[in-house]
Scaffold this active site. Structure first.
Site, mmCIF file in Angstrom:
data_model
loop_
_atom_site.group_PDB
_atom_site.id
_atom_site.type_symbol
_atom_site.label_atom_id
_atom_site.label_comp_id
_atom_site.label_asym_id
_atom_site.label_seq_id
_atom_site.Cartn_x
_atom_site.Cartn_y
_atom_site.Cartn_z
ATOM 1 N N ASN A 37 -45.747 9.601 2.316
ATOM 2 C CA ASN A 37 -44.312 9.288 2.294
ATOM 3 C C ASN A 37 -43.444 10.530 2.089
ATOM 4 O OD1 ASN A 37 -42.088 7.632 2.318
ATOM 5 N ND2 ASN A 37 -42.474 6.669 0.337
ATOM 6 N N HIS A 122 -43.716 -6.922 -6.955
ATOM 7 C CA HIS A 122 -42.667 -6.165 -7.648
ATOM 8 C C HIS A 122 -41.479 -7.059 -7.965
ATOM 9 C CE1 HIS A 122 -43.804 -1.914 -6.060
ATOM 10 N NE2 HIS A 122 -44.847 -2.572 -6.503
ATOM 11 N N ARG A 147 -44.929 -6.927 -11.583
ATOM 12 C CA ARG A 147 -44.470 -5.677 -12.174
ATOM 13 C C ARG A 147 -42.985 -5.835 -12.468
ATOM 14 N NH1 ARG A 147 -43.834 0.095 -9.053
ATOM 15 N NH2 ARG A 147 -41.756 -0.755 -8.682
ATOM 16 N N TYR A 159 -34.813 4.043 -9.362
ATOM 17 C CA TYR A 159 -35.885 3.888 -8.374
ATOM 18 C C TYR A 159 -36.841 2.779 -8.817
ATOM 19 C CZ TYR A 159 -39.873 4.953 -5.458
ATOM 20 O OH TYR A 159 -40.908 4.852 -4.571
ATOM 21 N N ASP A 214 -44.079 0.132 -14.474
ATOM 22 C CA ASP A 214 -44.325 1.476 -13.944
ATOM 23 C C ASP A 214 -43.352 2.460 -14.598
ATOM 24 O OD1 ASP A 214 -44.858 3.710 -12.450
ATOM 25 O OD2 ASP A 214 -44.678 2.729 -10.485
ATOM 26 N N HIS A 216 -43.312 5.556 -13.944
ATOM 27 C CA HIS A 216 -43.025 6.515 -12.876
ATOM 28 C C HIS A 216 -42.923 7.963 -13.362
ATOM 29 C CE1 HIS A 216 -42.221 7.023 -8.631
ATOM 30 N NE2 HIS A 216 -42.640 5.779 -8.548
ATOM 31 N N GLU A 240 -47.986 1.799 -16.298
ATOM 32 C CA GLU A 240 -48.434 2.726 -15.250
ATOM 33 C C GLU A 240 -47.703 4.066 -15.338
ATOM 34 O OE1 GLU A 240 -47.562 1.169 -11.366
ATOM 35 O OE2 GLU A 240 -47.869 3.115 -10.425
ATOM 36 N N GLU A 266 -51.630 7.422 -8.894
ATOM 37 C CA GLU A 266 -51.253 7.190 -7.490
ATOM 38 C C GLU A 266 -50.951 8.490 -6.745
ATOM 39 O OE1 GLU A 266 -47.788 4.629 -8.002
ATOM 40 O OE2 GLU A 266 -46.483 6.287 -7.442
ATOM 41 N N ARG A 287 -55.382 4.369 -10.116
ATOM 42 C CA ARG A 287 -54.331 3.895 -9.207
ATOM 43 C C ARG A 287 -54.416 4.493 -7.809
ATOM 44 N NH1 ARG A 287 -51.329 0.488 -8.254
ATOM 45 N NH2 ARG A 287 -49.282 1.465 -8.233
ATOM 46 N N HIS A 316 -53.301 1.653 -5.421
ATOM 47 C CA HIS A 316 -51.896 1.767 -5.023
ATOM 48 C C HIS A 316 -51.673 0.985 -3.728
ATOM 49 C CE1 HIS A 316 -48.452 4.888 -4.233
ATOM 50 N NE2 HIS A 316 -48.009 3.845 -4.893
ATOM 51 N N ASP A 320 -45.410 2.037 1.634
ATOM 52 C CA ASP A 320 -45.653 3.280 2.376
ATOM 53 C C ASP A 320 -47.139 3.525 2.629
ATOM 54 O OD1 ASP A 320 -44.610 3.864 -0.560
ATOM 55 O OD2 ASP A 320 -46.084 5.427 -0.171
ATOM 56 N N GLU A 343 -52.100 -3.933 -6.089
ATOM 57 C CA GLU A 343 -50.658 -3.973 -5.858
ATOM 58 C C GLU A 343 -50.404 -4.493 -4.440
ATOM 59 O OE1 GLU A 343 -48.845 -0.106 -5.858
ATOM 60 O OE2 GLU A 343 -46.842 -0.911 -6.214
ATOM 61 N N TRP A 407 -39.920 11.770 -11.724
ATOM 62 C CA TRP A 407 -39.424 10.430 -11.394
ATOM 63 C C TRP A 407 -40.568 9.547 -10.920
ATOM 64 C CZ3 TRP A 407 -39.666 8.070 -6.601
ATOM 65 C CH2 TRP A 407 -40.142 8.894 -5.553
HETATM 66 C C1 GCO Z 1 -45.867 2.130 -6.939
HETATM 67 C C2 GCO Z 1 -45.212 3.420 -6.667
HETATM 68 C C3 GCO Z 1 -44.456 3.570 -5.397
HETATM 69 C C4 GCO Z 1 -44.285 5.047 -5.103
HETATM 70 C C5 GCO Z 1 -44.240 5.312 -3.654
HETATM 71 C C6 GCO Z 1 -44.033 6.767 -3.327
HETATM 72 O O1 GCO Z 1 -46.354 1.972 -8.033
HETATM 73 O O2 GCO Z 1 -45.924 1.319 -6.025
HETATM 74 O O3 GCO Z 1 -44.778 4.091 -7.776
HETATM 75 O O4 GCO Z 1 -43.270 2.868 -5.346
HETATM 76 O O5 GCO Z 1 -43.162 5.557 -5.724
HETATM 77 O O6 GCO Z 1 -45.408 4.826 -3.107
HETATM 78 O O7 GCO Z 1 -44.229 6.980 -1.987
HETATM 79 MG MG MG Z 2 -46.308 3.610 -9.279
#
Ligand code: GCO
Ligand code: MG
Length: 407
Positions: A37, A122, A147, A159, A214, A216, A240, A266, A287, A316, A320, A343, A407
């Site tokens: 991505n 999500h 989530r 985000y 998450d 992040h 996560e 991830e 992940r 993951h 994307d 997920e 992030w």
């Molecule tokens: C998740 C992720 C995604 C990522 C994304 C980046 O747990 O699904 O954090 O949302 O941010 O895949 O490309």
């Molecule tokens: Mg994530």
């Protein structure tokens, strides 16, 4: 079983996907996902300019040998671009092998270990009422795990919360070029807010619903330890990416202070990124995606290593990761013993006109389906109608002074 052609297909039916198509001399086609991505074309070049010429005329059979040839043979190891390219080749070769065997891939991986894969969706909202609506919608769709992400009072878009310009909805971040969007962040405000969100969700939905969150990568180990502790009363399935974890030893501090289960990895791309985390049991779930970790061959080794330490797979599965990468995860997840959860962010209808899938979601469980191979075929004509669009993931800055933040 020699490889006759190796072609990269780039398509953007709402968001960019990079797929590798291998065809053998007797006409068997295998597909691999190489989507990274926001950096898609780097992998396209790695494959087109450096890897694909090596595959023509090569026997499609010895998958481990090809993996080692691409990984060790390049001299320059690891990294997201390299490992996404290796993953695409590896996945396409497994697809071919399973098609030759006339079996769904999970059969070649040892057969099924369960009826289907527990999966989480999500749920998110700018505030509690929006979040509750989103949870209700997921429950109606059959999810048994969600989530939870919310907005933070005083901050703008966040985000991972629906409505965010860089959001990972079905049609994700495509079109936000020419520059990444920027968001503002305040970890202290987030830490003050989040426990109350989980308290409200537990109070409304009771103890059974599986809840995930998450972080992040936005916290330091100390902040992550504080959050894990404060969330303990709400019995999370996992927290996560509480830290970036490039410094794996940092997780010792988090672990020493909380029993909230931890999921991580991830953005990792090899087993080495997990060495300390797994051998010291500093996390509970790995992940990684098949797509970003060198394919089925490498992911299998990673989950087997994890199994020795009672750590499970929580692969993951954002939008994307293409439907090809998702199918690869489902076959592997069905076969291994130490599967935890998958997920699942359903792809858009438009994406599914390009990628013809056979996996299914029933009663909160995913199943890869029983077609030979991965069970996903890319329609080349449909793909051609959606050319590449430059797109970036967002960037985060501290609200206080504009410092670039994780992030
Ligand atoms: C998740 C992720 C995604 C990522 C994304 C980046 O747990 O699904 O954090 O949302 O941010 O895949 O490309
Ligand atoms: Mg994530």
């Amino acid at each position: 079983m020699k490889i006759k052609s190796a072609d990269v297909v780039v398509t953007s039916p709402g968001r960019n996907f990079v797929s590798l198509r291998l065809e053998t001399e007797d006409g068997v086609v295998g597909w691999g996902d190489a989507t990274l991505n926001g950096r898609e074309l780097a992998v396209v070049s790695y494959l087109r300019d450096h890897v694909n010429p090596l595959l023509i005329g090569r026997d499609a059979g010895p998958i481990e040998d090809t993996w080692q040839y691409l990984y060790r043979g390049a001299y320059w190891r690891r990294g997201p671009v390299t490992m996404a390219a290796v993953a695409a080749v590896d996945t396409a070769l497994w697809d071919i092998k399973a098609k030759y065997a006339n079996m769904p891939l999970y059969e070649l991986l040892g057969g099924r270990s369960r009826r289907g894969l527990l999966s989480y969706g999500h749920a998110s909202g700018g505030d509690l009422p929006q979040l509750f609506d989103s949870i209700d919608q997921h429950l109606d769709e059959g999810f048994r795990a969600v989530r939870i992400q919310t907005g933070v009072p005083g901050l703008g878009p966040v985000y991972g919360v629906a409505g965010d310009p860089g959001d990972q909805g079905p049609d994700g971040s495509a079109g936000v070029a020419p520059r990444p969007s920027e968001e503002l962040w305040d970890t202290r405000a987030y830490l003050r807010h989040l426990p109350a969100v989980f308290e409200a969700v537990r109070a409304k939905y009771g103890p059974e619903l599986l809840l995930l969150h998450d972080g992040h990568h936005r916290m330091t180990p100390t902040q992550a330890a504080q959050l894990g502790k404060r969330l303990e009363p709400y019995d999370l399935f996992w927290l996560e990416d509480c830290t970036p974890a490039e410094n794996q030893e940092g997780l010792r501090l988090v672990r020493a202070h909380t029993t909230t289960p931890l999921a991580l990895g991830e953005t990792f791309n090899t087993i080495w990124d997990y060495k300390t985390l797994i051998s010291e049991h500093l996390i509970d779930y790995v992940r990684s995606a098949v797509t970003h970790t060198g394919g089925i061959t490498a992911m299998r080794k990673l989950v087997d290593f994890a199994a020795m330490h009672q750590i499970k797979a929580g692969m993951h599965g954002p939008t994307d990761v293409s439907p090809i990468g998702m199918a690869a995860a489902l076959h592997l997840g069905l076969a291994i013993h130490n599967f935890g959860i998958q997920e699942f962010m359903p792809h858009s209808e438009r994406t599914l006109t390009v990628f013809r899938t056979s996996y299914r979601f029933e009663d909160g469980l995913l199943h890869p389906g029983d077609r030979p191979g991965l069970g996903v075929e890319l329609d080349l004509e449909a793909a051609a109608a959606f050319p590449y669009e430059a797109a970036y993931l967002p960037v985060n800055r501290l609200a206080l002074d504009g410092t670039v933040h994780d992030w």
